[in-house]
Structures are given as C-alpha cells and as structure tokens.
Design an enzyme around this catalytic site. Structure first.
Site, short mmCIF file in Angstrom:
data_model
loop_
_atom_site.label_atom_id
_atom_site.label_comp_id
_atom_site.label_asym_id
_atom_site.label_seq_id
_atom_site.Cartn_x
_atom_site.Cartn_y
_atom_site.Cartn_z
N HIS A 55 -20.62 -22.71 -5.19
CA HIS A 55 -21.75 -22.40 -6.06
C HIS A 55 -22.48 -23.69 -6.43
CE1 HIS A 55 -18.56 -23.40 -8.93
NE2 HIS A 55 -19.45 -23.49 -9.92
N HIS A 57 -23.26 -25.51 -9.18
CA HIS A 57 -23.03 -26.47 -10.25
C HIS A 57 -22.75 -27.88 -9.70
CE1 HIS A 57 -21.96 -23.21 -13.46
NE2 HIS A 57 -23.27 -23.37 -13.30
N ASP A 59 -20.92 -30.39 -10.46
CA ASP A 59 -19.56 -30.91 -10.26
C ASP A 59 -18.91 -30.32 -9.01
OD1 ASP A 59 -19.43 -28.44 -11.69
OD2 ASP A 59 -17.36 -28.87 -12.26
N HIS A 60 -19.63 -29.45 -8.30
CA HIS A 60 -19.17 -28.90 -7.03
C HIS A 60 -20.04 -29.33 -5.86
CE1 HIS A 60 -16.35 -25.88 -8.88
NE2 HIS A 60 -17.08 -26.25 -9.92
N HIS A 111 -19.58 -16.05 -12.86
CA HIS A 111 -19.73 -17.41 -13.37
C HIS A 111 -21.15 -17.91 -13.09
CE1 HIS A 111 -18.60 -21.52 -14.38
NE2 HIS A 111 -18.97 -21.93 -13.18
N ASP A 134 -14.94 -21.43 -9.24
CA ASP A 134 -14.78 -21.21 -10.68
C ASP A 134 -14.76 -19.73 -11.04
OD1 ASP A 134 -14.82 -23.94 -10.92
OD2 ASP A 134 -16.72 -24.06 -12.00
N HIS A 172 -10.40 -26.20 -10.85
CA HIS A 172 -10.18 -26.97 -12.07
C HIS A 172 -8.73 -26.87 -12.53
CE1 HIS A 172 -14.36 -28.01 -13.13
NE2 HIS A 172 -14.67 -26.84 -12.60
#
Length: 261
Positions: A55, A57, A59-60, A111, A134, A172
């Site tokens: 996805h 975001h 941090d990905h 999410h 996530d 995570h």
C-alpha cells in the site's frame, strides 16, 4: 520453498526479504527505507531482483526510488498512481510468478483503500506465506485510515479463510501492545495468556515476534474473533449501541484500540 527473513527499519517496521535457498537473487516487501536493505544486500552479497508493495504509506514505499535508481528491476504494487516507481500494477486475484513461486494477489481494503496482500502456498518450510502489510498483525489489525469497518471485516475474513498453517508476515512489531489490548477484550482466553508469555520471552531476548500463523491468530486475535461471545460482550460493554453483528463488533473494538493505553 523460500527463505524469508526480516530487515528491521525505523522504530518498528519489518521489510521482508525472500529468495530461494540456492539463489543470491532476493526480493523485498515494503521497503520504506533503502539503507537497511542495501546493508543486507552488501553484507550477504545478494542481488536485489524485485520489490513488492502492499500500500501507499511512506514507511512502506519510501525506499523504492533509491533501490531502483541503478537497478532495472520490477516493482509490483497496487493500482495507485501516487506510488512512484510501480512497474507492474496488480489487482485482486492476479497471480504473479516471483522467485519461482506463484503469488496470488488479494485485495484487502480497510487500512487503506489500495491495500493488497500476497499469498503463496510454497513459502518457508513448505508452509504457505502471506505478506499482509498493515491489514493483519500478530494480535491485531491496521487502523482504519481510509476504509470502513465493513471493508476491514471482509478483508480479514478473506485472510481467515486461508490454510491454518499460513505464516503471517506483517509489517510491524506491534505484538506486545496488541496482546495487551487483546487481554482487555478477552481476559479469559487461555491461549491468549500463553501467547503473552511466549511473546514476553521473545522480546526479552530481542527476537522478532513475527511471523505468526493464521491458526494462532484465529485463537488469539480479537479482530478475527468478532463473532465470539466474549468479544461481542466486550464490545457491547464498551458501546451499548452496538448491534452485536461481527462488523459492528469489529468497528467498536477497533475504535477502542485506537485510544487504548
């Protein structure tokens, strides 16, 4: 069969790396940061052969640009133009061959709206493997940043239908906090109590608590158990207006988790 290992990133992210045991060509999942990936590649003399994204975001996705700057490699990901660097757009039920394994793409909105997961029945140790970003965590699920409780419920139900020995590679290290909340929801769940003790031992040794298995999550994860009497009762106690349907129970406990300390 794959060899799968975590690359820690930021405070609590896992970038998953996988390859066949006889190959130096590796793939990574959700590289939010290029630096730790490059360090592992260099220290093990691996060749980065491709990237999988679940996805949008940052941090990905934040490491895509640097990792592909000098490499002509495929980048698989959801149909979202905001993710820069995707070369192979994937949609629900697509099948792609990566590192000699066939991965099925599962749309898992909740999410985020673009979220996808990657499932293969030939993972590590002959166990199926799920890279779920996530959507599903050990003992928890992702916040509903874009999707609805109904979308998350259907996404989790879809994952819950996979084989019980599927190994869950989430993105995570949230396990201890998730299990603390799970205990608040199901204080009488004996299997949950056993898992709390096991996770505490892993953490005391600075070991990852991931992967889990789907069979384990079905026993301890309240977000996969929104049809269970104790979870329904906890949701009703929290919000007396709940209608006790699995979707509404999930809605209530997800909102509860958002503010749980």
């Amino acid at each position: 069969m794959l060899t799968i290992s975590p690359i820690p990133a930021f405070d609590d992210n896992y970038i998953w790396m996988f390859h066949t045991p006889d190959s130096q060509d590796v793939f990574v999942v959700d590289p939010g940061d290029a630096r730790p990936v490059e360090e592992v590649l260099k220290s093990h003399r691996f060749n980065l052969a491709g990237i999988l994204i679940t996805h949008h975001h940052f941090d990905h996705t934040g490491g895509i640009g640097e990792l592909t700057r000098s490499r002509n490699i495929p980048v698989y990901g959801p149909d979202n133009q905001s993710i820069k660097g995707i070369t192979h757009t994937l949609r629900d039920n697509d099948t792609v061959e990566i590192s000699g394994c066939h991965f099925k793409v599962l749309a898992t909105p909740g999410h985020t709206l673009d979220h996808i997961a990657y499932f293969t029945d030939t993972g590590e140790g002959k166990n199926p493997a799920l890279f779920c970003g996530d959507t599903l965590f050990v003992g928890g699920c992702g916040r509903l940043f874009e999707g609805t409780a109904e979308e998350m419920y259907h996404s989790l139900s879809r994952l819950a239908s996979l084989p019980g020995n599927t190994r869950i590679y989430c993105a995570h290290e949230y396990t201890q906090a998730n299990l603390k909340f799970a205990q608040a929801v199901e204080p009488h769940n004996q299997k949950l109590q056993e898992q709390v003790m096991h996770v505490a031992e892993l953490c005391s040794e600075n070991q990852p608590t991931v992967p889990s298995t789907l069979r384990q999550e079905l026993d301890i994860n309240p977000f996969l158990r929104s049809d269970q009497p104790e979870v329904i009762q906890a949701a009703s106690d929290r919000d007396p207006s709940t209608n006790a349907s699995p979707v509404d129970v999930l809605r209530v406990i997800r909102a509860w988790k958002d503010n749980f300390r």
